[in-house]
Design a protein around this motif. Sequence first.
Motif, PDB file in Angstrom:
ATOM      1  N   ALA A  82       5.874  -7.098   9.270  1.00 36.59           N
ATOM      2  CA  ALA A  82       5.023  -8.209   8.821  1.00 36.59           C
ATOM      3  C   ALA A  82       5.575  -9.567   9.229  1.00 36.59           C
ATOM      4  O   ALA A  82       4.925 -10.591   8.993  1.00 36.59           O
ATOM      5  CB  ALA A  82       4.856  -8.152   7.303  1.00 36.59           C
ATOM      6  N   GLY A  83       6.774  -9.580   9.838  1.00 36.56           N
ATOM      7  CA  GLY A  83       7.295 -10.844  10.348  1.00 36.56           C
ATOM      8  C   GLY A  83       8.626 -11.284   9.801  1.00 36.56           C
ATOM      9  O   GLY A  83       9.127 -12.347  10.186  1.00 36.56           O
ATOM     10  N   VAL A 112       2.275  -3.227   4.219  1.00 39.82           N
ATOM     11  CA  VAL A 112       2.404  -4.465   3.442  1.00 39.82           C
ATOM     12  C   VAL A 112       1.432  -5.483   4.014  1.00 39.82           C
ATOM     13  O   VAL A 112       1.479  -5.779   5.210  1.00 39.82           O
ATOM     14  CB  VAL A 112       3.842  -5.022   3.480  1.00 39.82           C
ATOM     15  CG1 VAL A 112       3.891  -6.394   2.812  1.00 39.82           C
ATOM     16  CG2 VAL A 112       4.811  -4.077   2.795  1.00 39.82           C
ATOM     17  N   LEU A 113       0.536  -5.997   3.163  1.00 40.38           N
ATOM     18  CA  LEU A 113      -0.421  -7.023   3.566  1.00 40.38           C
ATOM     19  C   LEU A 113       0.000  -8.341   2.927  1.00 40.38           C
ATOM     20  O   LEU A 113       0.179  -8.415   1.709  1.00 40.38           O
ATOM     21  CB  LEU A 113      -1.845  -6.652   3.129  1.00 40.38           C
ATOM     22  CG  LEU A 113      -2.601  -5.655   4.027  1.00 40.38           C
ATOM     23  CD1 LEU A 113      -1.923  -4.292   4.040  1.00 40.38           C
ATOM     24  CD2 LEU A 113      -4.051  -5.525   3.585  1.00 40.38           C
ATOM     25  N   GLU A 156      -2.761 -13.000   6.249  1.00 42.61           N
ATOM     26  CA  GLU A 156      -1.984 -13.639   7.314  1.00 42.61           C
ATOM     27  C   GLU A 156      -1.211 -12.646   8.174  1.00 42.61           C
ATOM     28  O   GLU A 156      -0.992 -12.885   9.360  1.00 42.61           O
ATOM     29  CB  GLU A 156      -1.002 -14.647   6.711  1.00 42.61           C
ATOM     30  CG  GLU A 156      -1.675 -15.803   6.000  1.00 42.61           C
ATOM     31  CD  GLU A 156      -0.677 -16.764   5.385  1.00 42.61           C
ATOM     32  OE1 GLU A 156      -1.059 -17.927   5.153  1.00 42.61           O
ATOM     33  OE2 GLU A 156       0.478 -16.367   5.134  1.00 42.61           O
ATOM     34  N   ALA A 157      -0.750 -11.550   7.589  1.00 39.29           N
ATOM     35  CA  ALA A 157       0.063 -10.600   8.347  1.00 39.29           C
ATOM     36  C   ALA A 157      -0.075  -9.207   7.746  1.00 39.29           C
ATOM     37  O   ALA A 157      -0.292  -9.061   6.542  1.00 39.29           O
ATOM     38  CB  ALA A 157       1.533 -11.024   8.348  1.00 39.29           C
ATOM     39  N   VAL A 158       0.059  -8.201   8.605  1.00 42.09           N
ATOM     40  CA  VAL A 158       0.052  -6.805   8.179  1.00 42.09           C
ATOM     41  C   VAL A 158       1.283  -6.124   8.772  1.00 42.09           C
ATOM     42  O   VAL A 158       1.524  -6.225   9.977  1.00 42.09           O
ATOM     43  CB  VAL A 158      -1.212  -6.064   8.637  1.00 42.09           C
ATOM     44  CG1 VAL A 158      -1.163  -4.595   8.198  1.00 42.09           C
ATOM     45  CG2 VAL A 158      -2.470  -6.742   8.076  1.00 42.09           C
ATOM     46  N   GLY A 159       2.043  -5.452   7.929  1.00 44.97           N
ATOM     47  CA  GLY A 159       3.208  -4.722   8.403  1.00 44.97           C
ATOM     48  C   GLY A 159       3.079  -3.250   8.073  1.00 44.97           C
ATOM     49  O   GLY A 159       2.610  -2.895   6.987  1.00 44.97           O
ATOM     50  N   ASP A 172       0.859  -1.180   0.000  1.00 46.09           N
ATOM     51  CA  ASP A 172       0.000   0.000   0.000  1.00 46.09           C
ATOM     52  C   ASP A 172       0.900   1.236   0.000  1.00 46.09           C
ATOM     53  O   ASP A 172       1.445   1.623   1.036  1.00 46.09           O
ATOM     54  CB  ASP A 172      -0.899  -0.010   1.238  1.00 46.09           C
ATOM     55  CG  ASP A 172      -1.798   1.228   1.318  1.00 46.09           C
ATOM     56  OD1 ASP A 172      -1.775   2.034   0.372  1.00 46.09           O
ATOM     57  OD2 ASP A 172      -2.505   1.364   2.332  1.00 46.09           O
ATOM     58  N   ALA A 173       1.069   1.832  -1.184  1.00 39.76           N
ATOM     59  CA  ALA A 173       1.923   3.013  -1.341  1.00 39.76           C
ATOM     60  C   ALA A 173       1.083   4.265  -1.545  1.00 39.76           C
ATOM     61  O   ALA A 173       1.530   5.230  -2.175  1.00 39.76           O
ATOM     62  CB  ALA A 173       2.881   2.812  -2.517  1.00 39.76           C
TER      63      ALA A 173
END
Length: 404
Positions: free
Chosen positions: A30-31, A239-240, A219-222, A13-14
Motif C-alpha cells: 500500500a506504499g 489493506v485499503l 487512495e491506495a490498495v495493498g 480485509d481479513a
Amino acid sequence: MTEGQGGRHAWIDASAGVAGDMLLGALLDAGASEEAVRSAIDAVAGGGVRLRVREVTRAGLRALKADIEVVDAEPPERHWREVRDLVERAGLPGAVERDAIAVFARLAGAEARVHGIEPDEVHFHEVGALDAIADVVGCCAALADLGIVTVSASPVALGSGSVRSRHGRLPVPAPAVAELARGWQVSGTGDGELATPTGMALLRTLADRCEPLPPMTLEAVGVGAGTRDPAGRANVVRVLVGVDGEHESERLVLLEANVDDLDPRLWPGVLQGLLELGAADAWLTPIVMKKGRPAHTLSVLCRDTLAPTMRERIFRDTSTLGIRHSARGRVALDRSFAEVAVGSGRVSVKLGHRDGVLVQVMPEFEDVAALARREGRPERLVLQEAQAAAAAAGLVVGEPVSRS
C-alpha cells in the motif's frame, strides 16, 4: 521529521484469514517505506532477521510477499517481559513502540489465559520467535509511515481442521487465536489454519471496530500474500487506505452508569481498560445521588459497533446494575503525528489540523515522561523543550501542514 497524513483510515480485509507476514506485505504494497520498516525491525532484532520483499501470485492475483529470514537457526525462547525490554530499548518512534508493546501485551494475555499462568510468565515460542517480533514491529512501523490515524477490519476467516504445534496437534482455531477472537466477528471458512496468533493480535490491537468497507476516498490498495497458494481461493490479506468519509461527523454512542460503591482505587484501571478496548473517550464525573450519597458517573464514548463490548466490560469491571445509552455526534480535527529531537531522544507531536492549517500542536506526554525518566530530568523542562523543538520545526498553530 516524519509526519502522518491527516484523516487517513486503513481497512483490513481479513476475509481469507490474517497472519503477521501477510499484513506486513499488504502495508508495504500500500506504499509503506521498506527502509522505514527495515530500520524499525533492525532496531529491535539487532540484525537477527532479514526482510525480503518479492512479488508473487495467489490464485492468479498479484500480491507482495514479505519474508522474514531468521539468521539464528535456533533463536532463544523469550518471556513477555524480555520482548517488552527489547522493544523499549530499541529507540523506536513513540507511536510505533506503544503499538508494538500493546500487540505483544494482548498476545501475552491470550497465551496466559490459555495456559493458566500470569502474563509475565508467558514465554513465546511459535509466536515469539524473531520472525514474529519482526512482523509486529514491521506492521506498526508501516502504519506510522503511511500516516494511518484509524484502522478497522472485516470479519476474520479462522479456517478449520487442525494444526500441528509444539504441544501437539490442536483444533483450528488454535486456543490462542480463539481467545484473541473474543468479541470479533469470525467464521470457520476455509481449510487449515487461516488466522495465526500474531496476525490476530495485530488486528485486534490496531483495529478499533469490525465492519464492512467504510465510506472513504480510496487512495491506495495493498495486497499481502501468505506462504501457500491453495486452489480455489486467494490466500491474501488486503489493506485499503483512504480518507475517512465519516470524519466530519462521526456517529457515536454515549454509555453512562452511576456508581456509588466502587473502591476509587479501581477507577484508573477501569478507564484504561475501556480505552484499550477502543473507546473514543472515557471519563468520570463526581455526582451526589439520592440520600446524599457521593458517587461517580462513568461516561464512555464509542462507535456503535463497539457498544455491546463496552457494556460487557462495564458490567464486568464495575458494580453498576444498569447502563444508559444515547446517540451522539462528534466533529473532530484531522490528526497526524510528527517527531522532533529532544535531548537524547525523540518525542512524537500530535497535530490537529483542518483544511491544511494547524489548529493544535501537542507533544505526546507519554513520550515526554519516558524521556524525562531516562535522562533524570523534570518532566516540565522536557515538555518545554519539546514545545520549542516543535515550533523550531515549523509546527505552529496557524501555519500550513507540511507535507515534506
